[in-house]
Design a protein around this motif. Structure first.
Motif, PDB file in Angstrom:
ATOM      1  N   ALA A  20      -4.858  -0.400 131.548  1.00  6.70           N
ATOM      2  CA  ALA A  20      -4.332  -0.306 130.181  1.00  6.70           C
ATOM      3  C   ALA A  20      -3.199  -1.298 129.953  1.00  6.70           C
ATOM      4  N   ILE A  53      -7.155   4.032 127.306  1.00  8.24           N
ATOM      5  CA  ILE A  53      -7.241   2.749 126.604  1.00  8.24           C
ATOM      6  C   ILE A  53      -7.759   3.060 125.208  1.00  8.24           C
ATOM      7  N   ASN A  54      -6.877   3.078 124.240  1.00  7.15           N
ATOM      8  CA  ASN A  54      -7.248   3.412 122.871  1.00  7.15           C
ATOM      9  C   ASN A  54      -6.315   2.693 121.897  1.00  7.15           C
ATOM     10  N   LYS A  55      -6.457   2.995 120.619  1.00  5.42           N
ATOM     11  CA  LYS A  55      -5.658   2.300 119.610  1.00  5.42           C
ATOM     12  C   LYS A  55      -4.169   2.523 119.819  1.00  5.42           C
ATOM     13  N   GLY A 103     -11.979   4.869 122.142  1.00  7.34           N
ATOM     14  CA  GLY A 103     -11.451   4.305 123.378  1.00  7.34           C
ATOM     15  C   GLY A 103     -12.015   5.024 124.587  1.00  7.34           C
ATOM     16  N   SER A 123     -15.691   1.834 122.751  1.00  7.81           N
ATOM     17  CA  SER A 123     -16.225   1.910 124.113  1.00  7.81           C
ATOM     18  C   SER A 123     -17.739   1.961 124.076  1.00  7.81           C
ATOM     19  N   VAL A 141     -10.091   0.425 119.554  1.00  9.83           N
ATOM     20  CA  VAL A 141     -10.788   0.264 120.826  1.00  9.83           C
ATOM     21  C   VAL A 141     -12.132   0.977 120.747  1.00  9.83           C
TER      22      VAL A 141
END
Length: 289
Positions: A153, A206-208, A192, A217, A215
């Motif tokens: 991340a 791991i996202n906005k 994400g 996936s 993000v």
């Protein structure tokens, strides 16, 4: 017992006979591919489904063990779904998550290696090739914490701050509840991902919120947790001990074939979503596949 799965579709199946408030589900077909779109609209739905608020699109395909995925219609159908979640303008950053030295975890790096990177190509060169306009795309394979000493991340956020993409697409291997879903299910989401969550090695999300941009996936399940598998096959009364099942996962015997075909499918799908005017044959030529 709570089943371990990364698939929103399987989470919805566990609820069985009803769709709870805050969760919407829709099924449809495109070119003989069964799609299920699950939307989590509020906190109540997120709690029931145990998935963040957002959209989850699942494509159910013939087994990649028995079938090659490189068909224009298949790739185009999944690419159309992915394109719905991608901002129309700006650079897209592709990130291949996972460990290329561990076969079931290699989908991310292998898929990313087949994505056409174009951010560095000038407009003059693009025009001279006769390929038309190409969407600006950057590709990055961060490796894993055990090899780099850097949280995935953190590295994604750092690069995103430099190249300022309009969105990030992360590719990763997933865990499923059912063996029948291994190597034949594609999940796309705009929420994400938490790397390693499917095999009990959850890393930073791991996202906005963590990256600063949307993000998306995309992944295919390659493993089933042993405890989940046993309970799914013979029922909750046959639970094996946590000690016996700790960190144990099951993967298909033909996992090398699955990873090769799954990576090819995802890589070509991302290319088709970002460069829709190119045919699959043209894409394969450009990426040397």
């Amino acid at each position: 017992m709570d089943f371990r799965t990364d698939l929103a579709l399987e989470r919805h199946e566990l609820i069985k006979d009803y769709t709870p408030k805050g969760v919407e589900s829709k099924q449809y077909k495109k070119d003989d591919i069964q799609f299920t779109k699950i939307t989590v609209t509020d906190d109540e739905g997120a709690k029931k489904l145990k998935k963040p608020i957002g959209t989850y699109i699942t494509a159910e395909l013939p087994s990649l063990i028995l079938n090659s995925p490189v068909e224009e219609n298949t790739i185009a159908a999944i690419a159309d779904e992915l394109r719905q979640l991608i901002p129309p303008d700006g650079t897209i950053m592709i990130v291949g998550l996972g460990n290329s030295d561990i076969t079931p975890d290699a989908i991310g790096p292998e898929s990313a290696s087949l994505v056409l990177a174009t951010r560095h190509i000038s407009e003059e060169i693009i025009k001279s090739t006769g390929l038309g306009s190409l969407r600006s795309t950057a590709v990055f394979t961060p490796g894993v914490l055990g090899k780099t000493g850097v949280e995935t991340a953190e590295s994604i956020k750092g690069i995103a701050e430099v190249i300022n993409p309009s969105a990030v697409i992360v590719i990763d291997a997933l865990a499923a509840r059912r063996v029948s879903r291994l190597g034949c299910t594609v999940q796309i989401s705009d929420t994400g991902i938490s790397p390693g969550s499917g095999v009990g090695n959850r890393r930073n999300a791991i996202n906005k919120d963590s990256v600063g941009v949307p993000v998306i996936s995309i992944g295919i399940p390659t493993v089933v947790d042993v405890q989940t598998l046993v309970n799914d096959l013979v029922g909750n009364n046959a639970e094996i001990s946590a000690k016996d099942s700790k960190e144990m996962i099951v993967t298909p015997r033909e996992i090398d074939l699955v990873i090769g075909r799954a990576s090819r499918l995802i890589g070509l799908t991302i290319n088709k979503a970002l460069q829709p005017h190119l045919s699959v044959d043209e894409i394969m030529m450009l990426v040397g596949s």
